[in-house]
Write a protein that holds these residues in place. Structure first.
Motif, PDB file in Angstrom:
ATOM      1  N   TYR A   1       0.882  -1.101   0.025  1.00  0.00           N
ATOM      2  CA  TYR A   1       0.113   0.145  -0.103  1.00  0.00           C
ATOM      3  C   TYR A   1       0.834   1.360   0.041  1.00  0.00           C
ATOM      4  CZ  TYR A   1      -3.717   3.268   1.240  1.00  0.00           C
ATOM      5  OH  TYR A   1      -4.307   4.496   1.121  1.00  0.00           O
ATOM      6  N   GLY A   2       1.713   1.146   0.498  1.00  0.00           N
ATOM      7  CA  GLY A   2       3.066   2.328   0.812  1.00  0.00           C
ATOM      8  C   GLY A   2       3.526   2.781  -0.902  1.00  0.00           C
ATOM      9  N   ILE A   3       3.328   1.904  -1.620  1.00  0.00           N
ATOM     10  CA  ILE A   3       3.739   2.356  -2.935  1.00  0.00           C
ATOM     11  C   ILE A   3       2.557   3.359  -3.484  1.00  0.00           C
ATOM     12  CG2 ILE A   3       3.909   1.582  -5.420  1.00  0.00           C
ATOM     13  CD1 ILE A   3       4.439  -1.296  -4.352  1.00  0.00           C
ATOM     14  N   ASP A   4       1.259   3.359  -3.215  1.00  0.00           N
ATOM     15  CA  ASP A   4       0.344   4.250  -3.676  1.00  0.00           C
ATOM     16  C   ASP A   4       0.248   5.439  -2.715  1.00  0.00           C
ATOM     17  OD1 ASP A   4      -0.589   2.506  -5.450  1.00  0.00           O
ATOM     18  OD2 ASP A   4      -1.967   1.625  -4.131  1.00  0.00           O
ATOM     19  N   VAL A   5       0.938   5.363  -1.425  1.00  0.00           N
ATOM     20  CA  VAL A   5       0.894   6.445  -0.454  1.00  0.00           C
ATOM     21  C   VAL A   5       2.012   7.464  -1.062  1.00  0.00           C
ATOM     22  CG1 VAL A   5       1.514   7.189   1.893  1.00  0.00           C
ATOM     23  CG2 VAL A   5       0.237   5.171   1.436  1.00  0.00           C
ATOM     24  N   ALA A   6       3.117   6.873  -1.466  1.00  0.00           N
ATOM     25  CA  ALA A   6       4.498   7.647  -1.857  1.00  0.00           C
ATOM     26  C   ALA A   6       4.293   8.281  -3.300  1.00  0.00           C
ATOM     27  CB  ALA A   6       5.494   6.905  -1.805  1.00  0.00           C
ATOM     28  N   PHE A   7       3.574   7.201  -4.266  1.00  0.00           N
ATOM     29  CA  PHE A   7       3.634   7.927  -5.577  1.00  0.00           C
ATOM     30  C   PHE A   7       2.181   7.585  -5.926  1.00  0.00           C
ATOM     31  CE2 PHE A   7       7.982   6.657  -5.232  1.00  0.00           C
ATOM     32  CZ  PHE A   7       8.693   7.705  -5.921  1.00  0.00           C
ATOM     33  N   PRO A   8       1.118   8.523  -5.497  1.00  0.00           N
ATOM     34  CA  PRO A   8      -0.138   8.461  -5.930  1.00  0.00           C
ATOM     35  C   PRO A   8      -0.429   8.639  -7.318  1.00  0.00           C
ATOM     36  CG  PRO A   8       0.098  10.230  -4.842  1.00  0.00           C
ATOM     37  CD  PRO A   8       1.678   9.825  -4.698  1.00  0.00           C
ATOM     38  N   GLY A   9      -1.534   7.797  -7.871  1.00  0.00           N
ATOM     39  CA  GLY A   9      -2.141   7.857  -9.294  1.00  0.00           C
ATOM     40  C   GLY A   9      -0.926   8.433 -10.201  1.00  0.00           C
ATOM     41  N   GLU A  10      -1.547   9.439 -10.944  1.00  0.00           N
ATOM     42  CA  GLU A  10      -0.513   9.823 -12.096  1.00  0.00           C
ATOM     43  C   GLU A  10       0.809  10.544 -11.647  1.00  0.00           C
ATOM     44  OE1 GLU A  10      -1.495   9.646 -15.473  1.00  0.00           O
ATOM     45  OE2 GLU A  10      -2.867   8.387 -14.577  1.00  0.00           O
ATOM     46  N   GLU A  11       1.024  10.741 -10.343  1.00  0.00           N
ATOM     47  CA  GLU A  11       2.250  11.098 -10.015  1.00  0.00           C
ATOM     48  C   GLU A  11       3.412  10.094 -10.378  1.00  0.00           C
ATOM     49  OE1 GLU A  11       3.260  12.906  -6.113  1.00  0.00           O
ATOM     50  OE2 GLU A  11       1.447  13.567  -6.049  1.00  0.00           O
ATOM     51  N   ARG A  12       2.940   8.741 -10.214  1.00  0.00           N
ATOM     52  CA  ARG A  12       3.895   7.808 -10.609  1.00  0.00           C
ATOM     53  C   ARG A  12       4.379   7.800 -12.044  1.00  0.00           C
ATOM     54  NH1 ARG A  12       3.769   1.302  -8.792  1.00  0.00           N
ATOM     55  NH2 ARG A  12       5.412   0.854 -10.495  1.00  0.00           N
ATOM     56  N   VAL A  13       3.092   7.642 -12.711  1.00  0.00           N
ATOM     57  CA  VAL A  13       3.448   7.466 -14.201  1.00  0.00           C
ATOM     58  C   VAL A  13       4.339   8.856 -14.722  1.00  0.00           C
ATOM     59  CG1 VAL A  13       2.376   7.395 -16.479  1.00  0.00           C
ATOM     60  CG2 VAL A  13       1.496   6.347 -14.486  1.00  0.00           C
ATOM     61  N   GLN A  14       3.925   9.704 -14.373  1.00  0.00           N
ATOM     62  CA  GLN A  14       4.685  11.115 -14.662  1.00  0.00           C
ATOM     63  C   GLN A  14       5.932  11.227 -14.334  1.00  0.00           C
ATOM     64  OE1 GLN A  14       2.989  13.182 -16.534  1.00  0.00           O
ATOM     65  NE2 GLN A  14       4.914  14.272 -16.899  1.00  0.00           N
ATOM     66  N   TYR A  15       6.317  10.810 -12.909  1.00  0.00           N
ATOM     67  CA  TYR A  15       7.795  10.629 -12.537  1.00  0.00           C
ATOM     68  C   TYR A  15       8.541   9.539 -13.468  1.00  0.00           C
ATOM     69  CZ  TYR A  15      12.019   9.735  -9.608  1.00  0.00           C
ATOM     70  OH  TYR A  15      13.314   9.545  -9.417  1.00  0.00           O
ATOM     71  N   GLU A  16       7.926   8.490 -13.765  1.00  0.00           N
ATOM     72  CA  GLU A  16       8.827   7.269 -14.485  1.00  0.00           C
ATOM     73  C   GLU A  16       8.963   7.835 -15.712  1.00  0.00           C
ATOM     74  OE1 GLU A  16       7.373   3.430 -14.159  1.00  0.00           O
ATOM     75  OE2 GLU A  16       7.277   3.400 -11.798  1.00  0.00           O
ATOM     76  N   LYS A  17       8.081   8.636 -16.471  1.00  0.00           N
ATOM     77  CA  LYS A  17       8.056   8.746 -17.780  1.00  0.00           C
ATOM     78  C   LYS A  17       9.278   9.899 -17.972  1.00  0.00           C
ATOM     79  CE  LYS A  17       3.847  10.109 -18.761  1.00  0.00           C
ATOM     80  NZ  LYS A  17       2.592  10.387 -19.847  1.00  0.00           N
ATOM     81  N   GLU A  18       8.993  10.901 -16.728  1.00  0.00           N
ATOM     82  CA  GLU A  18      10.191  11.997 -16.911  1.00  0.00           C
ATOM     83  C   GLU A  18      11.875  11.852 -16.686  1.00  0.00           C
ATOM     84  OE1 GLU A  18       8.617  15.105 -14.731  1.00  0.00           O
ATOM     85  OE2 GLU A  18       7.046  15.399 -15.968  1.00  0.00           O
ATOM     86  N   VAL A  19      11.860  10.621 -15.689  1.00  0.00           N
ATOM     87  CA  VAL A  19      12.884  10.196 -14.891  1.00  0.00           C
ATOM     88  C   VAL A  19      13.680   9.068 -15.211  1.00  0.00           C
ATOM     89  CG1 VAL A  19      14.123  10.153 -12.649  1.00  0.00           C
ATOM     90  CG2 VAL A  19      12.521  12.068 -12.991  1.00  0.00           C
ATOM     91  N   LEU A  20      12.806   7.687 -14.721  1.00  0.00           N
ATOM     92  CA  LEU A  20      12.991   6.425 -14.752  1.00  0.00           C
ATOM     93  C   LEU A  20      13.298   5.864 -16.274  1.00  0.00           C
ATOM     94  CD1 LEU A  20      11.639   4.875 -11.449  1.00  0.00           C
ATOM     95  CD2 LEU A  20      13.613   6.153 -12.051  1.00  0.00           C
ATOM     96  N   PHE A  21      12.203   6.321 -17.118  1.00  0.00           N
ATOM     97  CA  PHE A  21      12.380   5.653 -18.457  1.00  0.00           C
ATOM     98  C   PHE A  21      13.664   6.183 -19.213  1.00  0.00           C
ATOM     99  CE2 PHE A  21       8.181   4.307 -17.783  1.00  0.00           C
ATOM    100  CZ  PHE A  21       7.838   3.511 -18.870  1.00  0.00           C
ATOM    101  N   PRO A  22      13.843   7.246 -19.139  1.00  0.00           N
ATOM    102  CA  PRO A  22      15.206   7.815 -19.829  1.00  0.00           C
ATOM    103  C   PRO A  22      16.276   7.431 -19.096  1.00  0.00           C
ATOM    104  CG  PRO A  22      13.888   9.667 -19.416  1.00  0.00           C
ATOM    105  CD  PRO A  22      13.049   8.617 -18.675  1.00  0.00           C
ATOM    106  N   LEU A  23      16.407   7.187 -17.824  1.00  0.00           N
ATOM    107  CA  LEU A  23      17.616   6.866 -17.044  1.00  0.00           C
ATOM    108  C   LEU A  23      17.866   5.101 -17.750  1.00  0.00           C
ATOM    109  CD1 LEU A  23      17.445   7.680 -13.491  1.00  0.00           C
ATOM    110  CD2 LEU A  23      19.021   8.238 -15.398  1.00  0.00           C
ATOM    111  N   ALA A  24      16.667   4.534 -17.769  1.00  0.00           N
ATOM    112  CA  ALA A  24      16.635   2.917 -18.328  1.00  0.00           C
ATOM    113  C   ALA A  24      16.943   2.837 -19.571  1.00  0.00           C
ATOM    114  CB  ALA A  24      15.339   2.330 -17.698  1.00  0.00           C
ATOM    115  N   GLY A  25      17.051   4.163 -20.554  1.00  0.00           N
ATOM    116  CA  GLY A  25      16.946   3.875 -21.953  1.00  0.00           C
ATOM    117  C   GLY A  25      15.863   3.382 -22.636  1.00  0.00           C
ATOM    118  N   LEU A  26      14.629   3.611 -22.045  1.00  0.00           N
ATOM    119  CA  LEU A  26      13.483   2.898 -22.768  1.00  0.00           C
ATOM    120  C   LEU A  26      12.305   4.144 -23.212  1.00  0.00           C
ATOM    121  CD1 LEU A  26      12.464   0.629 -19.587  1.00  0.00           C
ATOM    122  CD2 LEU A  26      13.544   0.249 -21.667  1.00  0.00           C
TER     123      LEU A  26
END
Length: 424
Positions: free
Chosen positions: A286-311
């Motif tokens: 449940y803590g996943i949703d607490v720390a990264f609620p809803g669209e915040e998670r997808v937005q963070y991943e698109k802006e930060v993690l996807f580029p770092l992963a080369g995806l």
């Protein structure tokens, strides 16, 4: 002044020198509980997940044979003692539940086999729900519509999500970044000990995907299993689940608030097969949703993690739509475990069930059956635990539209003794 006879003087001297029996209190019962747990742990390497109490409480000798009868008798005696002494009601309730679980696990180690649902209730204080096959068939229809095309649904799904595998050379960068962000979000709301920290390791040949070995003194060893390819979504999942605000924070808060501040020594030991695990795993998910609620998670991943992963992030929204549908199938894994552990289906049939209803690739499905062998009904703690925690948090006002309240209630849950019974 009256003369005292030599015999009276001798008797008084002997009474003064004889050690007086300590009054029974919840604190010395807790000490006996910790020592019992550590002794049981000598015979099952998975039984103790963490211990950070006094070194002298650790057992120094191990019997040649498993003393199950002695362990069960001691557990029963402690349960009776708890019910006879004064103390915090919630503390006593949880300690009794922990002892019932320990007694049950001793019986299982000794060869007793419980039906899946009964085992889960005794170990984790929760009755797992059951769903017919038709329920999962209806969920697969939603996936069929979301992933049209030729070939089987499993093939289409795996072909789609394979685009989101983190290249091994980028794995550490992605995970370190995800953990750092999860930590930053958690520390903005919680005052954790200044020295809190973790070590991150990558391992192989495990039945699980990630694990937190809490070391005490607010330190954790977090391990990530790299046996199989890791999708981008697992970075945030594992960062939160194993780290912040999941297992690392849960254990640090229990140590800080219950062990250090209140002196409740029973929380210096964590028996894995116990009601504590339902709260631990449920809150970590449940803590996943607490720390990264809803669209915040997808937005963070698109802006930060996807580029770092080369995806390519262009299909990130579609990816998370599909992952949401897959998440609804999580209880299919529990059904596979129930049927397999009850002897109703073989390992191969359990794997095929998960290939069909969780769209696992064959190798991952077989890895999952290894988890069933090792941890048995523990599987309920992830999804049922999350659902119970979510319902509790939301009932206390911690809804998605009240994020600060959600963080507040979540911390209260992590910092106090609870089981499934107390959060219903």
């Amino acid at each position: 002044m009256k003369n005292t006879s030599p015999l009276c003087l001798l008797l008084c001297f002997l009474l003064a020198c004889t050690p007086q029996e300590q009054p029974l209190t919840i604190d010395n019962i807790a000490e006996s509980y910790v020592k019992l747990m550590l002794e049981i742990g000598q015979y099952d390497s998975d039984f103790i997940d963490a211990y950070y109490g006094p070194e002298e409480w650790k057992p120094t000798a191990k019997k040649d044979t498993f003393p199950s009868g002695d362990f069960i008798e001691r557990a029963n005696n402690l349960i009776s003692q708890i019910q006879s002494v004064e103390g915090d009601k919630d503390r006593k309730f949880v300690l009794v539940k922990q002892l019932i679980a320990a007694r049950t696990k001793v019986e299982i180690i000794n060869g007793k086999v419980y039906p899946f649902d009964e085992e889960a209730k005794l170990l984790y204080d929760a009755k797992p729900p059951s769903y017919p096959e038709s329920y999962f068939d209806s969920l697969l229809l939603d996936l069929e519509n979301a992933l049209p095309g030729e070939g089987s649904l499993a093939d289409r799904y795996n072909e789609f999500v394979d685009q989101f595998i983190i290249p091994k050379e980028n794995l550490d960068t992605v995970f370190q970044t995800a953990i750092a962000e999860a930590r930053k979000r958690t520390m903005a709301r919680y005052d954790l000990p200044e020295n809190e920290n973790f070590v991150l390791e990558y391992v192989t040949d495990k039945s699980w995907s990630g694990y937190n070995y809490y070391q005490g003194n607010s330190q954790s060893l977090i391990q990530i299993n790299t046996d199989l390819p890791i999708k981008i979504s697992r970075a945030i999942d594992l960062a939160c689940h194993e780290g912040y605000p999941g297992h690392h924070v849960f254990n640090a808060l229990l140590e800080q608030n219950l062990v250090n501040n209140k002196g409740w020594k029973e929380y210096s030991v964590y028996p894995l097969f116990s009601p504590q695990s339902l709260i631990a795993e449920g809150s970590a998910n449940y803590g996943i949703d607490v720390a990264f609620p809803g669209e915040e998670r997808v937005q963070y991943e698109k802006e930060v993690l996807f580029p770092l992963a080369g995806l390519d992030a262009s299909q990130a929204d579609k990816y998370y739509e599909i992952q949401g549908l897959i998440g609804k199938l999580s209880y299919a894994g529990n059904e596979a475990a129930r049927m397999y552990l009850n002897g109703e289906i073989s390992r191969e049939e359990a794997a095929r069930w998960m290939e069909k209803y969780q769209l696992n690739e064959p190798e991952r499905a077989l890895q999952r059956t290894r988890f069933f062998d090792q941890y048995r009904s523990y599987v309920i703690n992830y999804n049922l635990g999350k659902d119970l925690v979510a319902n509790y948090i939301e009932a206390q006002g911690g809804t998605a539209d009240q994020p600060e309240k959600r963080w507040e209630v979540f911390k209260e849950l992590l910092s106090n003794p609870n089981t499934a019974s107390t959060i219903k």
